[in-house]
Design a protein around this motif. Sequence first.
Motif, PDB file in Angstrom:
ATOM      1  N   ASP A 217      13.895  14.161  14.902  1.00 35.82           N
ATOM      2  CA  ASP A 217      12.452  13.793  14.731  1.00 35.82           C
ATOM      3  C   ASP A 217      10.800  14.107  14.542  1.00 35.82           C
ATOM      4  OD1 ASP A 217      14.074  11.704  16.422  1.00 35.82           O
ATOM      5  OD2 ASP A 217      13.275  13.354  18.579  1.00 35.82           O
ATOM      6  N   ILE A 218      10.562  14.499  13.335  1.00 32.90           N
ATOM      7  CA  ILE A 218       9.786  14.997  13.223  1.00 32.90           C
ATOM      8  C   ILE A 218      10.100  15.629  11.117  1.00 32.90           C
ATOM      9  CG2 ILE A 218       7.495  16.781  12.730  1.00 32.90           C
ATOM     10  CD1 ILE A 218       8.418  17.226  16.359  1.00 32.90           C
ATOM     11  N   SER A 219       8.529  14.901  10.909  1.00 35.63           N
ATOM     12  CA  SER A 219       8.830  15.372   9.380  1.00 35.63           C
ATOM     13  C   SER A 219       7.717  15.178   8.664  1.00 35.63           C
ATOM     14  CB  SER A 219       9.876  14.508   8.776  1.00 35.63           C
ATOM     15  OG  SER A 219       9.542  13.317   8.909  1.00 35.63           O
ATOM     16  N   VAL A 220       7.686  15.987   7.227  1.00 34.48           N
ATOM     17  CA  VAL A 220       6.415  16.246   6.480  1.00 34.48           C
ATOM     18  C   VAL A 220       6.725  15.134   5.340  1.00 34.48           C
ATOM     19  CG1 VAL A 220       4.609  17.630   5.396  1.00 34.48           C
ATOM     20  CG2 VAL A 220       5.775  18.624   7.817  1.00 34.48           C
ATOM     21  N   CYS A 221       5.447  14.570   4.773  1.00 35.77           N
ATOM     22  CA  CYS A 221       5.913  13.839   3.760  1.00 35.77           C
ATOM     23  C   CYS A 221       4.897  13.191   2.727  1.00 35.77           C
ATOM     24  CB  CYS A 221       6.592  12.106   4.607  1.00 35.77           C
ATOM     25  SG  CYS A 221       8.002  12.267   5.822  1.00 35.77           S
ATOM     26  N   ARG A 222       5.205  12.847   2.054  1.00 40.66           N
ATOM     27  CA  ARG A 222       4.330  12.867   0.851  1.00 40.66           C
ATOM     28  C   ARG A 222       4.500  11.323   1.036  1.00 40.66           C
ATOM     29  NH1 ARG A 222       3.516  12.483  -4.255  1.00 40.66           N
ATOM     30  NH2 ARG A 222       1.625  12.735  -5.923  1.00 40.66           N
TER      31      ARG A 222
ATOM     32  N   PRO B 106      -5.599   5.747  -7.432  1.00 42.36           N
ATOM     33  CA  PRO B 106      -3.806   6.042  -7.018  1.00 42.36           C
ATOM     34  C   PRO B 106      -4.207   7.137  -5.907  1.00 42.36           C
ATOM     35  CG  PRO B 106      -3.810   5.828  -9.054  1.00 42.36           C
ATOM     36  CD  PRO B 106      -5.149   5.193  -8.883  1.00 42.36           C
ATOM     37  N   ARG B 107      -3.725   7.583  -4.789  1.00 41.22           N
ATOM     38  CA  ARG B 107      -4.178   8.650  -3.474  1.00 41.22           C
ATOM     39  C   ARG B 107      -2.920   9.491  -3.536  1.00 41.22           C
ATOM     40  NH1 ARG B 107      -9.226   6.981  -3.972  1.00 41.22           N
ATOM     41  NH2 ARG B 107     -10.690   7.668  -3.269  1.00 41.22           N
ATOM     42  N   ASP B 108      -2.345   9.894  -2.701  1.00 43.19           N
ATOM     43  CA  ASP B 108      -1.248  11.373  -2.033  1.00 43.19           C
ATOM     44  C   ASP B 108      -2.230  11.424  -0.327  1.00 43.19           C
ATOM     45  OD1 ASP B 108      -2.632  13.250  -2.432  1.00 43.19           O
ATOM     46  OD2 ASP B 108      -0.703  13.988  -3.835  1.00 43.19           O
ATOM     47  N   PHE B 109      -0.741  11.248   0.372  1.00 41.99           N
ATOM     48  CA  PHE B 109      -0.834  11.677   1.401  1.00 41.99           C
ATOM     49  C   PHE B 109       0.011  12.412   1.952  1.00 41.99           C
ATOM     50  CE2 PHE B 109      -3.411   7.532   0.325  1.00 41.99           C
ATOM     51  CZ  PHE B 109      -4.801   8.193   1.615  1.00 41.99           C
ATOM     52  N   VAL B 110      -0.391  13.859   2.244  1.00 44.04           N
ATOM     53  CA  VAL B 110       0.358  14.297   3.426  1.00 44.04           C
ATOM     54  C   VAL B 110       0.324  14.516   4.397  1.00 44.04           C
ATOM     55  CG1 VAL B 110       1.441  17.232   3.353  1.00 44.04           C
ATOM     56  CG2 VAL B 110       0.857  16.186   0.970  1.00 44.04           C
TER      57      VAL B 110
ATOM     58  N   ASN C 207       0.584  -1.056   0.007  1.00 42.41           N
ATOM     59  CA  ASN C 207       0.319  -0.187  -0.390  1.00 42.41           C
ATOM     60  C   ASN C 207       0.198   1.213  -0.029  1.00 42.41           C
ATOM     61  OD1 ASN C 207      -2.771  -1.246   0.295  1.00 42.41           O
ATOM     62  ND2 ASN C 207      -2.089  -2.096   2.452  1.00 42.41           N
ATOM     63  N   VAL C 208       2.033   1.454   0.145  1.00 36.90           N
ATOM     64  CA  VAL C 208       2.742   2.016  -0.200  1.00 36.90           C
ATOM     65  C   VAL C 208       4.244   1.840  -1.989  1.00 36.90           C
ATOM     66  CG1 VAL C 208       5.207   4.102   0.932  1.00 36.90           C
ATOM     67  CG2 VAL C 208       3.331   2.102   2.944  1.00 36.90           C
ATOM     68  N   LYS C 209       3.417   3.234  -2.084  1.00 40.72           N
ATOM     69  CA  LYS C 209       3.812   3.064  -3.894  1.00 40.72           C
ATOM     70  C   LYS C 209       5.183   4.296  -3.851  1.00 40.72           C
ATOM     71  CE  LYS C 209       3.841   3.804  -9.044  1.00 40.72           C
ATOM     72  NZ  LYS C 209       1.913   4.271  -9.933  1.00 40.72           N
ATOM     73  N   ASN C 210       5.485   5.208  -2.988  1.00 40.19           N
ATOM     74  CA  ASN C 210       6.458   5.936  -2.914  1.00 40.19           C
ATOM     75  C   ASN C 210       6.374   6.835  -1.574  1.00 40.19           C
ATOM     76  OD1 ASN C 210       8.679   7.107  -4.098  1.00 40.19           O
ATOM     77  ND2 ASN C 210       7.485   8.738  -4.863  1.00 40.19           N
ATOM     78  N   PHE C 211       6.980   7.104  -1.209  1.00 42.09           N
ATOM     79  CA  PHE C 211       7.633   7.660   0.065  1.00 42.09           C
ATOM     80  C   PHE C 211       8.468   8.952  -0.336  1.00 42.09           C
ATOM     81  CE2 PHE C 211       8.704   8.799   4.769  1.00 42.09           C
ATOM     82  CZ  PHE C 211       7.342   8.898   5.351  1.00 42.09           C
TER      83      PHE C 211
ATOM     84  N   VAL D 253      -6.005  11.735  -5.383  1.00 36.45           N
ATOM     85  CA  VAL D 253      -6.619  12.069  -5.078  1.00 36.45           C
ATOM     86  C   VAL D 253      -6.489  11.636  -3.730  1.00 36.45           C
ATOM     87  CG1 VAL D 253      -9.336  11.385  -3.897  1.00 36.45           C
ATOM     88  CG2 VAL D 253      -8.832  10.668  -5.868  1.00 36.45           C
ATOM     89  N   ARG D 254      -6.536  13.247  -3.061  1.00 31.63           N
ATOM     90  CA  ARG D 254      -5.871  13.793  -1.552  1.00 31.63           C
ATOM     91  C   ARG D 254      -6.665  13.109  -0.665  1.00 31.63           C
ATOM     92  NH1 ARG D 254      -2.412  17.707  -0.905  1.00 31.63           N
ATOM     93  NH2 ARG D 254      -1.423  16.840  -2.065  1.00 31.63           N
ATOM     94  N   GLY D 255      -6.028  12.060  -0.113  1.00 33.28           N
ATOM     95  CA  GLY D 255      -6.702  11.676   1.134  1.00 33.28           C
ATOM     96  C   GLY D 255      -6.015  12.252   2.083  1.00 33.28           C
ATOM     97  N   PHE D 256      -6.199  11.851   3.665  1.00 39.12           N
ATOM     98  CA  PHE D 256      -6.881  12.105   4.773  1.00 39.12           C
ATOM     99  C   PHE D 256      -6.495  11.636   5.907  1.00 39.12           C
ATOM    100  CE2 PHE D 256      -8.488  15.331   2.023  1.00 39.12           C
ATOM    101  CZ  PHE D 256      -7.673  16.739   1.973  1.00 39.12           C
ATOM    102  N   ASN D 257      -5.401  11.539   6.693  1.00 46.05           N
ATOM    103  CA  ASN D 257      -5.049  10.540   7.854  1.00 46.05           C
ATOM    104  C   ASN D 257      -5.210  11.070   9.268  1.00 46.05           C
ATOM    105  OD1 ASN D 257      -4.327   8.307   6.037  1.00 46.05           O
ATOM    106  ND2 ASN D 257      -2.157   9.287   5.786  1.00 46.05           N
ATOM    107  N   HIS D 258      -6.037  11.144   9.774  1.00 47.06           N
ATOM    108  CA  HIS D 258      -5.795  11.197  11.057  1.00 47.06           C
ATOM    109  C   HIS D 258      -5.449  10.776  11.449  1.00 47.06           C
ATOM    110  CE1 HIS D 258      -9.327  13.588   9.655  1.00 47.06           C
ATOM    111  NE2 HIS D 258      -9.427  12.954   8.804  1.00 47.06           N
ATOM    112  N   PRO D 259      -5.128  10.996  13.248  1.00 49.17           N
ATOM    113  CA  PRO D 259      -3.871  10.063  13.722  1.00 49.17           C
ATOM    114  C   PRO D 259      -4.271   8.624  13.848  1.00 49.17           C
ATOM    115  CG  PRO D 259      -5.123  11.559  15.601  1.00 49.17           C
ATOM    116  CD  PRO D 259      -6.199  11.581  13.928  1.00 49.17           C
TER     117      PRO D 259
END
Length: 209
Positions: free
Chosen positions: A92-97, A110-114, A79-83, A146-152
Amino acid sequence: MDYEGKASEVADFLLSYMSDDTGWKVCKKSNDVIVSWRPSSKFPGNVYKGEGIVSDCPERVWECLKPIPNGLRVKWDNNVKNFELLEQITEDISVCRTVTPSAAMGIIAPRDFVDVILVKRYEDGIITSNATNVSHPGCPPQSGYVRGFNHPCGCICVPVSGEPNKTHVFSFFQTDLGGFLPHSVVDSFFPSSMTEFYRNLTKAVKSLV
């Protein structure tokens, strides 16, 4: 945006999800994992919890889960095609797609998450990854995804008392996939996907040299 504050809140949420047994309903079991769900308090969907024992020490299991570009997870997690790393906030903290492939026989595009991601270690040997959706000027919505949104959400590696070569792995997913997907598709996707996640994680850990 207060990336550090958001990331710290997620770490607290995940520990509370792990310790609070209230309301979880088992929806799938396999030799590798038990998957449960309950309604999310963060969005109109569910939070899913996976838990299973992986036969190796937490540090080696963590090597397979570590959220870094060109890390092992892209190789074994279907489920992870690219990171991609968008910005390193602190050590210890980063912003990733994260880019995911199509799924459910093409029903899920296909979706992407930030996300802002915090890697946190505790004195008792627990190692965690903690993520939630954020906006970032370097990554607006892109055509073809499609932009998806992860919650905690995230993963927690817990040492097994008296068994140094075993790790209790918890995973939490509460994701708004975006688009206009039927609830039945989403509700069937996550339990099956998480079962595969644990099966592939176990294989990946065994393959470490």
